[in-house]
Design an enzyme around this catalytic site. Structure first.
Site, PDB file in Angstrom:
ATOM      1  N   CYS A   1       9.545   4.432   3.913  1.00 15.11           N
ATOM      2  CA  CYS A   1       9.927   3.095   3.247  1.00 15.11           C
ATOM      3  C   CYS A   1      11.101   3.311   2.317  1.00 15.11           C
ATOM      4  O   CYS A   1      12.232   2.535   2.624  1.00 15.11           O
ATOM      5  CB  CYS A   1       8.787   2.671   2.475  1.00 15.11           C
ATOM      6  SG  CYS A   1       7.414   1.950   3.512  1.00 15.11           S
ATOM      7  N   LEU A  44       0.578  -1.215   0.242  1.00 15.61           N
ATOM      8  CA  LEU A  44       0.073  -0.163  -0.016  1.00 15.61           C
ATOM      9  C   LEU A  44       0.674   1.318   0.040  1.00 15.61           C
ATOM     10  O   LEU A  44       2.072   1.224   0.405  1.00 15.61           O
ATOM     11  CB  LEU A  44      -0.987  -0.061   1.279  1.00 15.61           C
ATOM     12  CG  LEU A  44      -0.378   0.036   2.644  1.00 15.61           C
ATOM     13  CD1 LEU A  44       0.179   1.349   2.944  1.00 15.61           C
ATOM     14  CD2 LEU A  44      -1.519  -0.609   3.544  1.00 15.61           C
ATOM     15  N   LYS A  45       0.247   2.193  -0.610  1.00 16.67           N
ATOM     16  CA  LYS A  45       0.850   3.762  -0.584  1.00 16.67           C
ATOM     17  C   LYS A  45       0.322   4.457   0.498  1.00 16.67           C
ATOM     18  O   LYS A  45      -1.068   4.894   0.393  1.00 16.67           O
ATOM     19  CB  LYS A  45       0.940   4.217  -2.046  1.00 16.67           C
ATOM     20  CG  LYS A  45       1.342   3.548  -3.049  1.00 16.67           C
ATOM     21  CD  LYS A  45       1.268   4.092  -4.376  1.00 16.67           C
ATOM     22  CE  LYS A  45      -0.194   4.364  -4.874  1.00 16.67           C
ATOM     23  NZ  LYS A  45      -0.674   3.049  -5.390  1.00 16.67           N
TER      24      LYS A  45
HETATM   25  N1  LIG Z   1       4.164   3.009   5.661  1.00 16.86           N
HETATM   26  C1  LIG Z   1       3.872   2.394   4.629  1.00 16.86           C
HETATM   27  O1  LIG Z   1       3.620   3.098   3.560  1.00 16.86           O
HETATM   28  C2  LIG Z   1       4.238   1.031   4.495  1.00 16.86           C
HETATM   29  C3  LIG Z   1       3.998   0.429   3.459  1.00 16.86           C
HETATM   30  C4  LIG Z   1       4.577  -0.920   3.197  1.00 16.86           C
HETATM   31  C5  LIG Z   1       5.071  -1.622   4.282  1.00 16.86           C
HETATM   32  N2  LIG Z   1       5.370  -1.028   5.235  1.00 16.86           N
HETATM   33  C6  LIG Z   1       6.231  -1.643   6.480  1.00 16.86           C
HETATM   34  O2  LIG Z   1       5.296  -2.024   7.427  1.00 16.86           O
HETATM   35  C7  LIG Z   1       6.090  -2.065   8.488  1.00 16.86           C
HETATM   36  C8  LIG Z   1       5.331  -0.894   9.494  1.00 16.86           C
HETATM   37  O3  LIG Z   1       5.184   0.163   8.950  1.00 16.86           O
HETATM   38  P1  LIG Z   1       4.444   1.371   9.599  1.00 16.86           P
HETATM   39  O4  LIG Z   1       4.563   2.567   8.778  1.00 16.86           O
HETATM   40  O5  LIG Z   1       2.965   1.021   9.482  1.00 16.86           O
HETATM   41  O6  LIG Z   1       4.856   1.896  10.981  1.00 16.86           O
HETATM   42  P2  LIG Z   1       4.299   2.525  12.296  1.00 16.86           P
HETATM   43  O7  LIG Z   1       5.703   3.007  12.845  1.00 16.86           O
HETATM   44  O8  LIG Z   1       3.351   3.586  11.680  1.00 16.86           O
HETATM   45  O9  LIG Z   1       3.676   1.256  13.065  1.00 16.86           O
HETATM   46  C9  LIG Z   1       4.230   0.424  13.744  1.00 16.86           C
HETATM   47  C10 LIG Z   1       3.549   0.344  15.118  1.00 16.86           C
HETATM   48  O10 LIG Z   1       4.210  -0.942  15.666  1.00 16.86           O
HETATM   49  C11 LIG Z   1       4.099  -0.667  17.136  1.00 16.86           C
HETATM   50  N3  LIG Z   1       4.931  -1.618  17.892  1.00 16.86           N
HETATM   51  C12 LIG Z   1       6.283  -1.750  17.825  1.00 16.86           C
HETATM   52  N4  LIG Z   1       6.569  -2.885  18.414  1.00 16.86           N
HETATM   53  C13 LIG Z   1       5.348  -3.600  18.728  1.00 16.86           C
HETATM   54  C14 LIG Z   1       4.964  -4.913  19.526  1.00 16.86           C
HETATM   55  N5  LIG Z   1       5.988  -5.633  19.993  1.00 16.86           N
HETATM   56  N6  LIG Z   1       3.684  -5.192  19.652  1.00 16.86           N
HETATM   57  C15 LIG Z   1       2.743  -4.503  19.395  1.00 16.86           C
HETATM   58  N7  LIG Z   1       3.038  -3.223  18.681  1.00 16.86           N
HETATM   59  C16 LIG Z   1       4.438  -2.722  18.469  1.00 16.86           C
HETATM   60  C17 LIG Z   1       4.640   0.773  17.386  1.00 16.86           C
HETATM   61  O11 LIG Z   1       4.148   1.241  18.605  1.00 16.86           O
HETATM   62  C18 LIG Z   1       3.709   1.316  16.214  1.00 16.86           C
HETATM   63  O12 LIG Z   1       2.576   2.091  16.228  1.00 16.86           O
HETATM   64  C19 LIG Z   1       7.539  -1.448   8.305  1.00 16.86           C
HETATM   65  O13 LIG Z   1       8.181  -2.635   8.165  1.00 16.86           O
HETATM   66  C20 LIG Z   1       7.315  -0.882   7.053  1.00 16.86           C
HETATM   67  O14 LIG Z   1       8.414  -0.938   6.366  1.00 16.86           O
HETATM   68  C21 LIG Z   1       5.160   0.395   5.431  1.00 16.86           C
END
Ligand SMILES: NC(=O)c1ccc[n+]([C@@H]2O[C@H](COP(=O)([O-])OP(=O)(O)OC[C@H]3O[C@@H](n4cnc5c(N)ncnc54)[C@H](O)[C@@H]3O)[C@@H](O)[C@H]2O)c1
Length: 436
Positions: free
Chosen positions: A262, A152-153
């Site tokens: 990302c 997702l974007k």
């Molecule tokens: N943001 C994007 O557009 C996107 C797109 C595709 C993939 N990703 C990937 O998805 C993953 C998450 O990205 P995001 O942007 O959602 O991150 P984010 O920082 O917005 O959210 C991550 C959440 O995980 C929580 N967390 C950490 N440890 C935890 C645990 N042990 N138990 C429960 N919660 C916990 C944090 O408090 C935080 O709220 C990353 O690996 C990222 O690379 C992100």
């Protein structure tokens, strides 16, 4: 859903929207309190009403209670952050903590789904972590680990999740594959777009996708800088090559560099993996170097026009988020530009439709960064306007008013939003990226 950030919250909400019973877990109690009180901690178009609807229907709940989360469902999605470690590799501590939480509590079959972007081999580490925790408990419970990278974007996350281009499933366990097919069936009623592959290929696919997109951006940025020297117009070149179906129009926009949560970290993490296996990725190294340089490109153009000393100068800045339709400022080019301009003595008066809350948090202790309540207000007393994010509301401004309001009629456009002739006809000096 373990991790209730951009990916976890969107995934959990969209899964609830099609009728699933979803419990979202986070270690951040403030985030969970906000959600339980009816708020939404991030800006994502279409997300808020969907959360409300499903929360009210009882299908979408939020908790900090790990026991409840592990007990809740057969499917345990890990969607926690994987930020860069000091050497650029992905920091796996949150993913492995989530895996351990599952292993120390599960009492029945679980399918553990890696949705976070994780290096190749992570599914094996997650499996070992859970198996180790079960051994400590002297239990022999069946479980599967699946890779299901998310594409997702931000800014279009709900739409992307509801209508995915493809869903990648990396797994070798038939029962888990069948369950994942069932989970994603409602999102591909038109035709199936599920790609099932081995786990390592699925993990690598996510990095390959982001690395390719980053490469296109850096390639165009370097060409745009060359076009500046050659007196060519990159906008014509973009259309000239994009019309070739082998190339296509997407992601060919030169600008002030890529940012976000990302691309920068995933490009770094893939390089770290490549170095570890002694297969360095020469192309990606250049992509990253070009991007770092590009974030300074607008500052170079300002310096070429105004000289290198900025003390006493004020710049209006439009756009703080790393891209439109999000409040995310992680690795945003605006931060590099603001840091460099203020380091040299300038003041910044910024405007962004949704990221000012986040920016106020980031620049809380700074009196040289102020915020305006409208785009035009930001221009009062400014020596130039610097456009950094291509929000829709910046696309058709009143150039006459802009010229009258600015102290000097200078427009530095880091996103090539405007027709140079139109801007110049209004009496503004226009500096864009690779445009005549
Ligand atoms: N943001 C994007 O557009 C996107 C797109 C595709 C993939 N990703 C990937 O998805 C993953 C998450 O990205 P995001 O942007 O959602 O991150 P984010 O920082 O917005 O959210 C991550 C959440 O995980 C929580 N967390 C950490 N440890 C935890 C645990 N042990 N138990 C429960 N919660 C916990 C944090 O408090 C935080 O709220 C990353 O690996 C990222 O690379 C992100």
């Amino acid at each position: 859903m373990i991790g209730t950030g951009y990916v976890g919250l969107v995934t959990g909400t969209c899964l609830a929207e099609v009728g699933n019973d979803v419990l979202c877990l986070d270690v951040d109690a403030r985030k969970i309190d906000t959600l339980n009180a009816g708020g939404v901690p991030i800006h994502e178009p279409g997300l808020e009403p969907m959360i409300q609807r499903n929360h009210e229907a009882g299908r979408l709940r939020f908790t900090t209670d790990v026991d409840a989360a592990v007990a809740h469902g057969t499917l345990q999605f890990i969607a926690v952050g994987t930020p860069p470690d000091e050497d650029g590799s992905a920091d796996m501590q949150y993913v492995l903590a989530a895996a351990r939480n599952i292993g120390t509590r599960m009492n029945e079959y679980k399918i553990v789904v890696d949705k976070s972007t994780v290096p190749v081999g992570t599914a094996d580490r997650v499996r070992e972590t859970i198996a180790g925790a079960l051994r400590e408990r002297k239990l022999d419970l069946p479980f599967a680990v699946v890779s299901n990278p998310e594409f997702l974007k931000e800014g279009a996350a709900v739409e992307d999740f509801m209508k995915p281009d493809r869903v990648v499933i990396g797994a070798d366990d038939e029962r888990a594959i069948a369950t994942m097919r069932a989970v994603y069936a409602p999102f591909q009623r038109n035709h199936e777009r599920l790609l099932v592959m081995d786990v390592r290929s699925a993990e690598l696919t996510k990095y390959a996708a982001n690395a390719m997109l980053a490469t296109r951006i850096s390639f165009m940025n370097e060409l745009a800088n060359l076009a500046d020297e050659l007196g060519a117009d990159i906008e014509h070149v973009r259309q000239g090559i994009g019309s070739d179906p082998r190339i296509g129009y997407h992601f060919l926009y030169p600008g002030a560099g890529y940012g976000g949560s990302c691309f920068p970290k995933d490009v770094k993490a893939l390089q770290a993996t490549a170095r570890q296996y002694r297969r360095p990725l020469a192309v990606l190294e250049a992509v990253e170097r070009a991007n770092e340089a590009q974030k300074m490109r607008l500052v170079e153009k300002i310096e070429a026009r105004l000289g290198s000393h900025f003390s006493g100068r004020t710049f209006a800045l439009w756009g703080l988020a790393f891209k439109p339709n999000t409040d995310d400022m992680r690795e945003a080019p605006s931060r590099t530009i603001i840091a460099e301009l203020t380091r040299r003595g300038a003041r910044i008066n910024a405007y962004d439709p949704v990221a000012m809350g986040e920016a106020k948090r980031i620049f809380a202790d700074r009196d040289d960064v102020t915020f305006a309540n409208s785009p035009m207000h930001a221009l009062h007393g400014a020596d130039a306007l610097v456009v950094v994010t291509e929000w829709k509301e910046f696309r058709s401004p009143d150039f006459e008013e802009m010229r009258r309001t600015l102290r000097q009629p200078l427009l530095f456009d880091g996103r090539n939003l405007y027709d140079p002739q139109l801007v110049r006809a209004a009496g503004l000096e226009y500096f864009a990226i690779g445009r005549r």
